[in-house]
Write a protein that holds these residues in place. Structure first.
Motif, PDB file in Angstrom:
ATOM      1  N   ILE A 102      -4.769   2.161 -10.264  1.00  0.00           N
ATOM      2  CA  ILE A 102      -3.739   2.940  -9.441  1.00  0.00           C
ATOM      3  C   ILE A 102      -4.283   2.915  -7.931  1.00  0.00           C
ATOM      4  N   VAL A 103      -3.803   3.468  -7.269  1.00  0.00           N
ATOM      5  CA  VAL A 103      -4.353   3.456  -5.847  1.00  0.00           C
ATOM      6  C   VAL A 103      -5.539   4.356  -5.760  1.00  0.00           C
ATOM      7  N   GLU A 104      -6.340   4.343  -4.755  1.00  0.00           N
ATOM      8  CA  GLU A 104      -7.438   5.055  -4.561  1.00  0.00           C
ATOM      9  C   GLU A 104      -7.244   6.707  -4.619  1.00  0.00           C
ATOM     10  N   ASP A 105      -6.412   6.892  -3.691  1.00  0.00           N
ATOM     11  CA  ASP A 105      -6.227   8.408  -3.566  1.00  0.00           C
ATOM     12  C   ASP A 105      -5.735   9.218  -4.743  1.00  0.00           C
ATOM     13  N   ASN A 106      -4.931   8.425  -5.483  1.00  0.00           N
ATOM     14  CA  ASN A 106      -4.705   9.305  -7.053  1.00  0.00           C
ATOM     15  C   ASN A 106      -5.888   8.964  -8.043  1.00  0.00           C
ATOM     16  N   LEU A 107      -6.605   7.840  -7.848  1.00  0.00           N
ATOM     17  CA  LEU A 107      -7.770   7.814  -8.565  1.00  0.00           C
ATOM     18  C   LEU A 107      -8.780   9.018  -8.470  1.00  0.00           C
ATOM     19  N   TYR A 108      -9.171   8.943  -7.132  1.00  0.00           N
ATOM     20  CA  TYR A 108     -10.316  10.127  -6.857  1.00  0.00           C
ATOM     21  C   TYR A 108      -9.784  11.333  -7.009  1.00  0.00           C
ATOM     22  N   THR A 109      -8.339  11.839  -7.073  1.00  0.00           N
ATOM     23  CA  THR A 109      -8.112  13.458  -7.072  1.00  0.00           C
ATOM     24  C   THR A 109      -8.150  13.360  -8.755  1.00  0.00           C
ATOM     25  N   MET A 146      -6.659  15.694 -17.990  1.00  0.00           N
ATOM     26  CA  MET A 146      -7.572  15.122 -16.904  1.00  0.00           C
ATOM     27  C   MET A 146      -6.976  14.087 -16.109  1.00  0.00           C
ATOM     28  N   GLY A 147      -5.589  14.162 -15.719  1.00  0.00           N
ATOM     29  CA  GLY A 147      -5.157  13.358 -14.851  1.00  0.00           C
ATOM     30  C   GLY A 147      -4.258  12.478 -15.616  1.00  0.00           C
ATOM     31  N   LYS A 148      -3.031  12.286 -15.114  1.00  0.00           N
ATOM     32  CA  LYS A 148      -2.025  11.632 -16.004  1.00  0.00           C
ATOM     33  C   LYS A 148      -2.469  10.164 -16.194  1.00  0.00           C
ATOM     34  N   HIS A 192     -17.830   8.949  -9.635  1.00  0.00           N
ATOM     35  CA  HIS A 192     -18.141   7.576  -9.160  1.00  0.00           C
ATOM     36  C   HIS A 192     -17.033   6.592  -9.509  1.00  0.00           C
ATOM     37  N   ALA A 193     -16.577   5.705  -8.682  1.00  0.00           N
ATOM     38  CA  ALA A 193     -15.809   4.444  -9.191  1.00  0.00           C
ATOM     39  C   ALA A 193     -16.249   3.182  -8.551  1.00  0.00           C
ATOM     40  N   GLY A 194     -16.407   2.254  -9.675  1.00  0.00           N
ATOM     41  CA  GLY A 194     -16.895   0.981  -9.079  1.00  0.00           C
ATOM     42  C   GLY A 194     -16.009  -0.029  -9.902  1.00  0.00           C
ATOM     43  N   GLU A 195     -16.769  -1.133 -10.719  1.00  0.00           N
ATOM     44  CA  GLU A 195     -15.905  -1.827 -11.296  1.00  0.00           C
ATOM     45  C   GLU A 195     -15.275  -0.990 -12.657  1.00  0.00           C
ATOM     46  N   ARG A 196     -16.068  -0.098 -12.952  1.00  0.00           N
ATOM     47  CA  ARG A 196     -15.566   1.107 -13.835  1.00  0.00           C
ATOM     48  C   ARG A 196     -15.630   2.287 -13.244  1.00  0.00           C
ATOM     49  N   CYS A 197     -15.024   3.489 -14.140  1.00  0.00           N
ATOM     50  CA  CYS A 197     -15.159   4.698 -13.497  1.00  0.00           C
ATOM     51  C   CYS A 197     -16.287   5.665 -14.340  1.00  0.00           C
ATOM     52  N   TYR A 198     -16.962   6.484 -13.673  1.00  0.00           N
ATOM     53  CA  TYR A 198     -17.970   7.464 -14.216  1.00  0.00           C
ATOM     54  C   TYR A 198     -17.948   9.022 -13.962  1.00  0.00           C
ATOM     55  N   LEU A 199     -18.238   9.522 -14.746  1.00  0.00           N
ATOM     56  CA  LEU A 199     -18.297  11.038 -14.593  1.00  0.00           C
ATOM     57  C   LEU A 199     -19.742  11.565 -14.951  1.00  0.00           C
ATOM     58  N   ARG A 257       0.751  -1.390   0.205  1.00  0.00           N
ATOM     59  CA  ARG A 257       0.162   0.075  -0.136  1.00  0.00           C
ATOM     60  C   ARG A 257       1.019   1.274   0.152  1.00  0.00           C
ATOM     61  N   TYR A 258       0.268   2.351  -0.348  1.00  0.00           N
ATOM     62  CA  TYR A 258       1.205   3.505  -0.685  1.00  0.00           C
ATOM     63  C   TYR A 258       0.556   4.790   0.278  1.00  0.00           C
TER      64      TYR A 258
END
Ligand SMILES: Nc1ccn([C@@H]2O[C@H](COP(=O)(O)OP(=O)(O)OP(=O)(O)O)[C@@H](O)[C@H]2O)c(=O)n1
Ligand SMILES: Nc1ccn([C@@H]2O[C@H](COP(=O)(O)OP(=O)(O)OP(=O)(O)O)[C@@H](O)[C@H]2O)c(=O)n1
Ligand SMILES: Nc1ccn([C@@H]2O[C@H](COP(=O)(O)OP(=O)(O)OP(=O)(O)O)[C@@H](O)[C@H]2O)c(=O)n1
Ligand SMILES: Nc1ccn([C@@H]2O[C@H](COP(=O)(O)OP(=O)(O)OP(=O)(O)O)[C@@H](O)[C@H]2O)c(=O)n1
Ligand SMILES: [Mg+2]
Ligand SMILES: [Mg+2]
Ligand SMILES: [Mn+2]
Ligand SMILES: [Mn+2]
Ligand SMILES: [Mn+2]
Ligand SMILES: [Mn+2]
Ligand SMILES: [Mn+2]
Ligand SMILES: [Mn+2]
Lengths: 442, 442
Positions: A294-301, A405-407, A327-334, A99-100
């Motif tokens: 990627i790790v959650e913190d990176n994903l959500y930012t 939109m995030g690297k 929202h993020a589940g199996e896939r990601c959504y905006l 974990r990071y």
């Protein structure tokens, strides 16, 4: 209506770990100590300590997890700390994953119990910390005696927050960390007293836990809770303004009408027919794409960033955005909702003020599709709009700006798809979030 | 490209009245003097004077009109002045109609020439005026010697303005009055010099004609031309900012590419197919109604008022208005263009900030169609929108607010009708204005 005391008495057994679980934890702790003693025998200057909620007996039964920190003397380099920390961590658990946080650490199982093994520096004073985890031993020192006797108040608070989706300082939640919960209980003395006082909280408040006082500070974005261990640090820095508001509201509702439901997590019912009816006559768009590893913190930012970016493009194209979300589940959504779905084929194009001779001449000499006119002494003309539908604007934003939109998200978003109106109903794992997003009542 | 001198030499004969017309005017003047001498023989203390452009020889051939003022001593009451003024006015013309400025006056024909007979007070000093017309004798005194030799410059200027629809201070035009034209020619010395200088005009300018200097004044809405006869009065008060800009632009275009066309009125060509094509994909609405029988100044101020009102209602209902306008012909018209035609069935309804305990509780206790949420710490919810189409909003505005749309217009607007898109093409007398309104190029 029951009194607050009655309610707390009723839910207390639900937040206190049962005897069996405590025994299981103790056994895992002892096993872990044995393994650590042996693993660290080669490193006599590295010490281990049990910190976090397990060490202070403020953990919730549904989230037993033992936090153990490896304290390295300052002469170790970052690289050594990381390498040895991971090596020791792996060697003391039955199975593990990386974990990071500030740096990588080991999360794993010991005798069936979750364990975090986190390396950090052992410092003289918290002013000299090299990374945020180095503060943790100081947090524990500050709290350990002060929290004694109030452990169950912390547990009540954590559960009260969890049930409102307000527990956790990570970017996914932007709520209250465990450490913040403990500080608030120390400051207010009890769960009940905290909740009573929070009904009157204001964003201008500075809660000085160490000195037991509150000050008001104008122009403060939101609540500041001074870290007793580092007075410049706001322990509530990750608490979003809206979660601040949700907490205050939750406290008021609980005080005015106490019930055990405030400590129990309920999931939202989804009514697809109701959603279909709602989408009819509103302008709602979803972007869906594969979830990057990627790790959650990176994903959500990065989700927040992508959401903001598309929102900005919609606004630049004169679509008023009522609300946006992710929202993020199996896939990601905006998700985006706009006031209009389709707008005029022309848009205003502003030129210079009449006072600017040179620019005015340049403006009126340009070949144009439409005649120029004035608005309050300024040149205006119309231009043909290429993107008339909100959906097109979102597609265009993605096609041309996915790189901002995030690297880690960029390529995934580029390959994503835009859904509008009823099409969104096929995104099953999004529907609970959509229900809330549309403001649909249960 | 011809030089400016060449162009002015070419158009001069078009702006100077021909010999025959001057003879006709002279004969009418003499006849009018005879009739006035006789009509005023019963009122030895009332004097008449020829003022305005006829008296100063600054009139245009297409608008010959003799302004004669009846100067009453101050001891006459308003009522006497009005009664006797009208009585004398009627008695000296062959046929007449009543017109209205500060007070009623007689407009009529004498020997086939248009005549204004305007009663006013004869005062010692312009500081003591009782109504705006009382200043006219002072204007004439100030101008009459100063304008000598520059009459044709005034004529060029008036025609230059007329061709750009900028001549006249009345509300229909909001342009340059005859008096303002003469002051500007006095100040700049010639038409050409005025036009050269106006290319650099700024809205912060204060033109002090009497002292021959210009000052800049920050935060001034628009050009101020100090009346030499009453320094507090802005002779350009009725000049709209956009007409100020149109004039400056016109001067620049003339200087850079002089042509006689700047002194000739061209009417706009209407291309109905082009208009139809344009209306497709834009959101344009016209209100049409019977023209009320009121004087033009009142009509236009009330049309502006009604236009503003409806615009405001559209904006309150979240329709972005690109442009609005009004037009009066046989009937009256209001025009609106919006960015969208139809919007969402929900709208945001904002509540209190979270800090306000009582209001928050009242807000969340209310029975609602939609769930509440937070925006930057403030409560929000959705409400169903009753009016989703711009056309409906305009109809609603008229039905419920016609009484705030000008007292003489109110009933006429209420009985008017709203046209959208292609329907507007059936309003024939509106199409020239519509062409300009849509920015359609010829
Ligand atoms: N990524 C992380 C995770 C933890 N910590 C530190 O480790 C301690 C334990 O963290 P965590 O397990 O997240 O919180 P607890 O206080 O133990 O609460 P919980 O009951 O949720 O485990 C915290 O005080 C925090 O200072 C940290 O600095 N960085
Ligand atoms: N806000 C503006 C817009 C334009 N101009 C002037 O008007 C000229 C033409 O501007 P515009 O119509 O915007 O065309 P370009 O800027 O040339 O091209 P585009 O906007 O399509 O990129 C500009 O060179 C500039 O001198 C200005 O002064 N202020
Ligand atoms: N409703 C009016 C009409 C005229 N005047 C005065 O009467 C004079 C003549 O007005 P008008 O005929 O409108 O303008 P002219 O200067 O004569 O110009 P034109 O050539 O257009 O007639 C103006 O100086 C103005 O002060 C006025 O006070 N109120
Ligand atoms: N901007 C607002 C809106 C509402 N309220 C609070 O929320 C309550 C309910 O407001 P609202 O939902 O607007 O309903 P009403 O004002 O009662 O009714 P309406 O707006 O439909 O006229 C108000 O009484 C007030 O206490 C507030 O403080 N500030
Ligand atoms: Mg430009
Ligand atoms: Mg209200
Ligand atoms: Mn923990
Ligand atoms: Mn942990
Ligand atoms: Mn695990
Ligand atoms: Mn006149
Ligand atoms: Mn006149
Ligand atoms: Mn007439």
């Amino acid at each position: 209506m029951s009194s607050i005391e009655e309610i707390l008495r009723e839910v207390l057994p639900e937040v206190i770990p049962g005897e069996e679980l405590v025994r299981k934890a103790k056994k895992a702790e002892e096993e872990l100590r044995r393994r650590l003693d042996s693993a660290l025998s080669n490193y006599p200057d590295i010490e281990y300590r049990f910190l976090g909620s397990y060490a202070r007996d403020t953990w919730l039964p549904e989230s037993l997890e033992i936090d153990v920190f490896l304290l390295f003397p300052e002469h170790y380099s970052f690289e050594e700390l990381e390498r040895i920390g991971i090596e020791v961590g792996k060697s003391v658990v039955d199975s593990y994953e990386m974990r990071y946080a500030a740096h990588p650490y080991v999360h794993g199982l010991v005798a069936g119990v979750e364990v975090d093994v986190v390396p950090c520096y052992r410092l003289k004073s918290p002013e000299r910390i090299k990374s945020a985890v180095d503060r943790t031993p100081f947090h524990h020192e500050w709290l350990k005696d002060r929290i004694r006797g109030k452990e169950n108040d912390v547990r009540l608070l954590k559960r009260f927050l969890k049930a409102g989706n307000l527990y956790g300082a990570e970017f996914k939640v932007r709520g209250f960390s465990g450490y913040l919960c403990e500080l608030l209980v120390v400051f207010y003395g009890s769960f009940e007293n905290l909740v009573r006082n929070a009904t009157r909280w204001r964003r201008e408040m500075v809660i000085d836990v160490e000195n037991g006082k509150i000050e008001l500070k104008k122009d403060q974005r939101s609540l500041f809770v001074v870290d007793p261990v580092d007075r410049k640090r706001n322990v509530a820095a990750n608490l979003s303004v809206d979660n601040f508001a949700r907490f205050v509201e939750r406290c008021r509702l609980f005080i005015e009408n106490p019930s055990p439901e405030f400590f129990r997590t309920a999931s939202r019912a989804v009514d697809v027919d109701r959603l279909r009816e709602e989408l009819e006559g509103r302008f709602v768009y979803a972007v869906s794409f594969e979830r990057p590893p990627i790790v959650e913190d990176n994903l959500y930012t990065q989700l927040e960033r992508a959401e903001r970016r598309i929102r900005k493009v919609l606004e630049d194209n004169e679509f008023q955005v009522l609300r946006s979300g992710h929202h993020a589940g199996e896939r990601c959504y905006l998700l985006f909702e706009t006031t209009a779905g389709e707008i005029s084929k022309v848009k205003k194009h502003y030129g210079p003020k009449i006072e600017s001779y040179e620019n005015s001449m340049r403006f009126l000499r340009k070949n144009r599709e439409y005649e120029r006119f004035f608005e309050d002494g300024r040149y205006v003309t119309y231009r043909r709009r290429k993107l008339r539908r909100a959906e097109q604007v979102i597609e265009h934003a993605i096609a041309t700006q996915h790189e901002s939109m995030g690297k880690d998200l960029s390529d995934y978003i580029r390959d994503g798809s835009v859904h509008s109106g009823e099409e969104i109903l096929s995104l099953h794992e999004l529907l609970e979030f959509l229900t809330e997003f549309l403001g649909v009542r249960e």
